[in-house]
Design a protein around this motif. Structure first.
Motif, PDB file in Angstrom:
ATOM      1  N   ALA A 106     -29.353   9.223  77.193  1.00  0.00           N
ATOM      2  CA  ALA A 106     -28.902   9.456  75.808  1.00  0.00           C
ATOM      3  C   ALA A 106     -27.757  10.467  75.780  1.00  0.00           C
ATOM      4  O   ALA A 106     -26.762  10.294  75.059  1.00  0.00           O
ATOM      5  N   ARG A 107     -27.890  11.516  76.595  1.00  0.00           N
ATOM      6  CA  ARG A 107     -26.812  12.539  76.665  1.00  0.00           C
ATOM      7  C   ARG A 107     -25.535  11.914  77.210  1.00  0.00           C
ATOM      8  O   ARG A 107     -24.443  12.138  76.688  1.00  0.00           O
ATOM      9  N   ALA A 108     -25.693  11.074  78.263  1.00  0.00           N
ATOM     10  CA  ALA A 108     -24.516  10.433  78.875  1.00  0.00           C
ATOM     11  C   ALA A 108     -23.823   9.492  77.895  1.00  0.00           C
ATOM     12  O   ALA A 108     -22.607   9.271  77.990  1.00  0.00           O
ATOM     13  N   ALA A 109     -24.584   8.949  76.949  1.00  0.00           N
ATOM     14  CA  ALA A 109     -24.003   8.033  75.959  1.00  0.00           C
ATOM     15  C   ALA A 109     -23.362   8.768  74.795  1.00  0.00           C
ATOM     16  O   ALA A 109     -22.838   8.132  73.879  1.00  0.00           O
ATOM     17  N   GLY A 110     -23.417  10.108  74.834  1.00  0.00           N
ATOM     18  CA  GLY A 110     -22.775  10.896  73.771  1.00  0.00           C
ATOM     19  C   GLY A 110     -23.741  11.509  72.785  1.00  0.00           C
ATOM     20  O   GLY A 110     -23.314  12.047  71.753  1.00  0.00           O
ATOM     21  N   GLY A 111     -25.028  11.453  73.093  1.00  0.00           N
ATOM     22  CA  GLY A 111     -26.010  12.047  72.191  1.00  0.00           C
ATOM     23  C   GLY A 111     -25.938  13.567  72.201  1.00  0.00           C
ATOM     24  O   GLY A 111     -25.698  14.181  73.248  1.00  0.00           O
ATOM     25  N   ASP A 112     -26.155  14.175  71.035  1.00  0.00           N
ATOM     26  CA  ASP A 112     -26.119  15.645  70.964  1.00  0.00           C
ATOM     27  C   ASP A 112     -27.463  16.220  71.411  1.00  0.00           C
ATOM     28  O   ASP A 112     -28.404  15.487  71.706  1.00  0.00           O
ATOM     29  N   GLU A 113     -27.529  17.551  71.441  1.00  0.00           N
ATOM     30  CA  GLU A 113     -28.745  18.206  71.933  1.00  0.00           C
ATOM     31  C   GLU A 113     -29.959  17.883  71.075  1.00  0.00           C
ATOM     32  O   GLU A 113     -31.071  17.727  71.578  1.00  0.00           O
ATOM     33  N   ALA A 114     -29.737  17.770  69.768  1.00  0.00           N
ATOM     34  CA  ALA A 114     -30.866  17.465  68.885  1.00  0.00           C
ATOM     35  C   ALA A 114     -31.451  16.092  69.221  1.00  0.00           C
ATOM     36  O   ALA A 114     -32.678  15.926  69.320  1.00  0.00           O
ATOM     37  N   LEU A 115     -30.572  15.097  69.437  1.00  0.00           N
ATOM     38  CA  LEU A 115     -31.061  13.752  69.758  1.00  0.00           C
ATOM     39  C   LEU A 115     -31.734  13.729  71.128  1.00  0.00           C
ATOM     40  O   LEU A 115     -32.820  13.166  71.275  1.00  0.00           O
ATOM     41  N   THR A 116     -31.094  14.350  72.119  1.00  0.00           N
ATOM     42  CA  THR A 116     -31.685  14.299  73.459  1.00  0.00           C
ATOM     43  C   THR A 116     -33.037  15.009  73.469  1.00  0.00           C
ATOM     44  O   THR A 116     -33.960  14.597  74.184  1.00  0.00           O
ATOM     45  N   GLY A 117     -33.172  16.049  72.637  1.00  0.00           N
ATOM     46  CA  GLY A 117     -34.473  16.717  72.525  1.00  0.00           C
ATOM     47  C   GLY A 117     -35.527  15.793  71.943  1.00  0.00           C
ATOM     48  O   GLY A 117     -36.676  15.781  72.404  1.00  0.00           O
ATOM     49  N   ARG A 118     -35.138  15.006  70.929  1.00  0.00           N
ATOM     50  CA  ARG A 118     -36.095  14.067  70.321  1.00  0.00           C
ATOM     51  C   ARG A 118     -36.448  12.957  71.310  1.00  0.00           C
ATOM     52  O   ARG A 118     -37.596  12.520  71.367  1.00  0.00           O
ATOM     53  N   HIS A 133     -39.751   3.988  71.396  1.00  0.00           N
ATOM     54  CA  HIS A 133     -39.455   5.020  70.402  1.00  0.00           C
ATOM     55  C   HIS A 133     -38.115   5.687  70.738  1.00  0.00           C
ATOM     56  O   HIS A 133     -37.277   5.887  69.841  1.00  0.00           O
ATOM     57  N   ALA A 134     -37.893   6.001  71.994  1.00  0.00           N
ATOM     58  CA  ALA A 134     -36.615   6.598  72.414  1.00  0.00           C
ATOM     59  C   ALA A 134     -35.454   5.662  72.101  1.00  0.00           C
ATOM     60  O   ALA A 134     -34.388   6.091  71.624  1.00  0.00           O
ATOM     61  N   LEU A 135     -35.662   4.380  72.353  1.00  0.00           N
ATOM     62  CA  LEU A 135     -34.619   3.387  72.056  1.00  0.00           C
ATOM     63  C   LEU A 135     -34.286   3.388  70.571  1.00  0.00           C
ATOM     64  O   LEU A 135     -33.103   3.384  70.183  1.00  0.00           O
ATOM     65  N   ARG A 136     -35.318   3.389  69.723  1.00  0.00           N
ATOM     66  CA  ARG A 136     -35.093   3.371  68.272  1.00  0.00           C
ATOM     67  C   ARG A 136     -34.323   4.617  67.823  1.00  0.00           C
ATOM     68  O   ARG A 136     -33.424   4.535  66.978  1.00  0.00           O
ATOM     69  N   LEU A 137     -34.663   5.778  68.371  1.00  0.00           N
ATOM     70  CA  LEU A 137     -33.945   7.005  68.025  1.00  0.00           C
ATOM     71  C   LEU A 137     -32.457   6.878  68.348  1.00  0.00           C
ATOM     72  O   LEU A 137     -31.599   7.290  67.562  1.00  0.00           O
ATOM     73  N   CYS A 138     -32.159   6.299  69.499  1.00  0.00           N
ATOM     74  CA  CYS A 138     -30.759   6.140  69.906  1.00  0.00           C
ATOM     75  C   CYS A 138     -30.055   5.069  69.071  1.00  0.00           C
ATOM     76  O   CYS A 138     -28.875   5.222  68.716  1.00  0.00           O
ATOM     77  N   GLU A 174     -30.591   4.415  66.008  1.00  0.00           N
ATOM     78  CA  GLU A 174     -30.260   5.025  64.713  1.00  0.00           C
ATOM     79  C   GLU A 174     -28.943   5.806  64.775  1.00  0.00           C
ATOM     80  O   GLU A 174     -28.249   5.930  63.772  1.00  0.00           O
ATOM     81  N   GLU A 175     -28.620   6.316  65.961  1.00  0.00           N
ATOM     82  CA  GLU A 175     -27.384   7.089  66.145  1.00  0.00           C
ATOM     83  C   GLU A 175     -26.242   6.223  66.705  1.00  0.00           C
ATOM     84  O   GLU A 175     -25.167   6.748  67.025  1.00  0.00           O
ATOM     85  N   GLY A 176     -26.513   4.915  66.840  1.00  0.00           N
ATOM     86  CA  GLY A 176     -25.472   4.017  67.343  1.00  0.00           C
ATOM     87  C   GLY A 176     -25.209   4.143  68.836  1.00  0.00           C
ATOM     88  O   GLY A 176     -24.118   3.780  69.311  1.00  0.00           O
TER      89      GLY A 176
END
Length: 356
Positions: free
Chosen positions: A285-297, A306-311, A313-315
């Motif tokens: 998720a971090r490598a795809a550009g996710g921020d710290e809040a997303l990678t923490g979730r 569940h992890a897939l759905r979170l990502c 939602e952020e595209g």
């Protein structure tokens, strides 16, 4: 401390015991019970007879298969051998009785039209027929008919219909012993499935983790049923066999959880033998550009889905990154074999959520 798991006996060992008992009775009028046989590695188990019958010129003995603590589809099956004298010089001739399949497709270690009694069980039965003949003055020229009670129904729960083994079960086993949870029969079926696909001239096969991914792969690529490998959790078995027996193209199709484990380097995807790695998913998720809040979730997500759905939602294309990681693992196992790999990741509804 729990007791060690109990080993069991293959269908081949049970058929051999039944054959030795039946041929002894054909020559002497008496059934040895229990009947002792020698397995390929030298062990000498004894089998109790469940049924016995002596009629004009035939003898039948039956053994109930005990698979030990393995969840084997044939555990408790009644395996019978009916032996009658054959024409002089014919040796041992094998016949498929009720519940034993017949080979209808090339690619298996048996010719089309032969009973589905595998090479090692055939060898075991021939050796025991020769021993009984030497002991009791027989010629060793016999017709051996193996049957399995309810074998046709049991076979519907195996790979046999897909492999072109019709009418019943296969008589299997290379050591005579069933090792609990080794899943050797499933892995052997994967190998035979690849053999059948190669013999049919297919250039594209799909290793699928379950029925939903199998349906998706068939629809995406128009693959026939016998090009679909029900690999279950055994990705390593597919890849290692294809390394030695390549097919030009392999699609790996499966759910996000199992394929995230393959992306993490696991080749056995069973929940009891490998786990989803949240740190891997968070790193992707971090490598795809996710921020710290997303990678923490993602790190604390309940499941890979569940992890897939979170990502999503952020595209962020977590599914594609899982697919790419799984493809890299597959290629590392193939070690340069001429097999092009693509990966399809699906969710529980069968929607494609990632490809590489």
């Amino acid at each position: 401390m729990s007791a060690p798991l109990r080993h069991g006996w293959t269908t081949g060992a049970c058929a051999t015991a039944a054959t030795a008992a039946a041929y002894t009775a054909l020559l002497t009028g008496d059934f040895p019970d229990p009947v002792e046989i020698t397995l390929p590695r030298g062990q000498r188990p004894a089998f109790a007879l469940a049924r016995e019958g002596l009629a004009d010129g035939t003898a039948t003995a039956s053994v109930v298969k005990d698979a030990g603590d393995d969840p084997d589809v044939t555990h408790g099956a009644l395996i019978s051998s009916t032996v009658r004298h054959g024409a002089p010089g014919t040796g041992v001739v094998f016949v498929a009785g009720p519940g034993v399949g017949t080979v209808t497709k090339p690619g298996l270690p048996l010719e089309v039209g032969e009973p589905a009694i595998n090479p090692v069980p055939r060898r075991m039965m021939r050796e025991h027929v020769a021993e009984v003949a030497a002991r009791h003055g027989g010629t060793g020229d016999v017709v051996v008919e193996i049957s399995v009670e309810h074998g046709e129904e049991l076979a519907a729960r195996t790979w046999n219909p897909r492999l072109g083994i019709l009418g019943g079960l296969s008589i299997l086993g290379t050591t005579g012993i069933v090792v609990p949870y080794s899943c050797s029969a499933w892995i052997d079926s994967i190998r035979r499935g690849i053999d059948v696909a190669r013999a049919a001239g297919y250039t594209h096969v799909a290793g699928c983790t379950g029925s939903t991914s199998e349906k998706v792969a068939a629809e995406l690529y128009g693959l026939p049923q016998d090009a679909l490998l029900d690999m279950g959790d055994f990705a390593g078995a597919v890849l290692k066999y294809l390394r030695r027996h390549p097919v030009p193209r392999l699609t790996i199709a499966g759910g996000v959880g199992k394929l995230s484990k393959l992306a993490d380097g696991h080749l056995d995807l069973h929940s009891g033998r490998s786990q989803v790695n949240p740190a891997l998913l968070a790193g992707l998720a971090r490598a795809a550009g996710g921020d710290e809040a997303l990678t923490g979730r993602v790190l604390t997500a309940n499941t890979a889905l569940h992890a897939l759905r979170l990502c999503q939602e952020e595209g962020l294309p977590l599914g594609d990154l899982i697919a790419e990681g799984a493809r890299r693992t597959a290629e590392s196992v193939l070690r340069g074999a001429p097999v092009a790999v693509d990966v399809v990741v699906i969710d529980r509804a069968g929607t494609v959520v990632g490809r590489a």
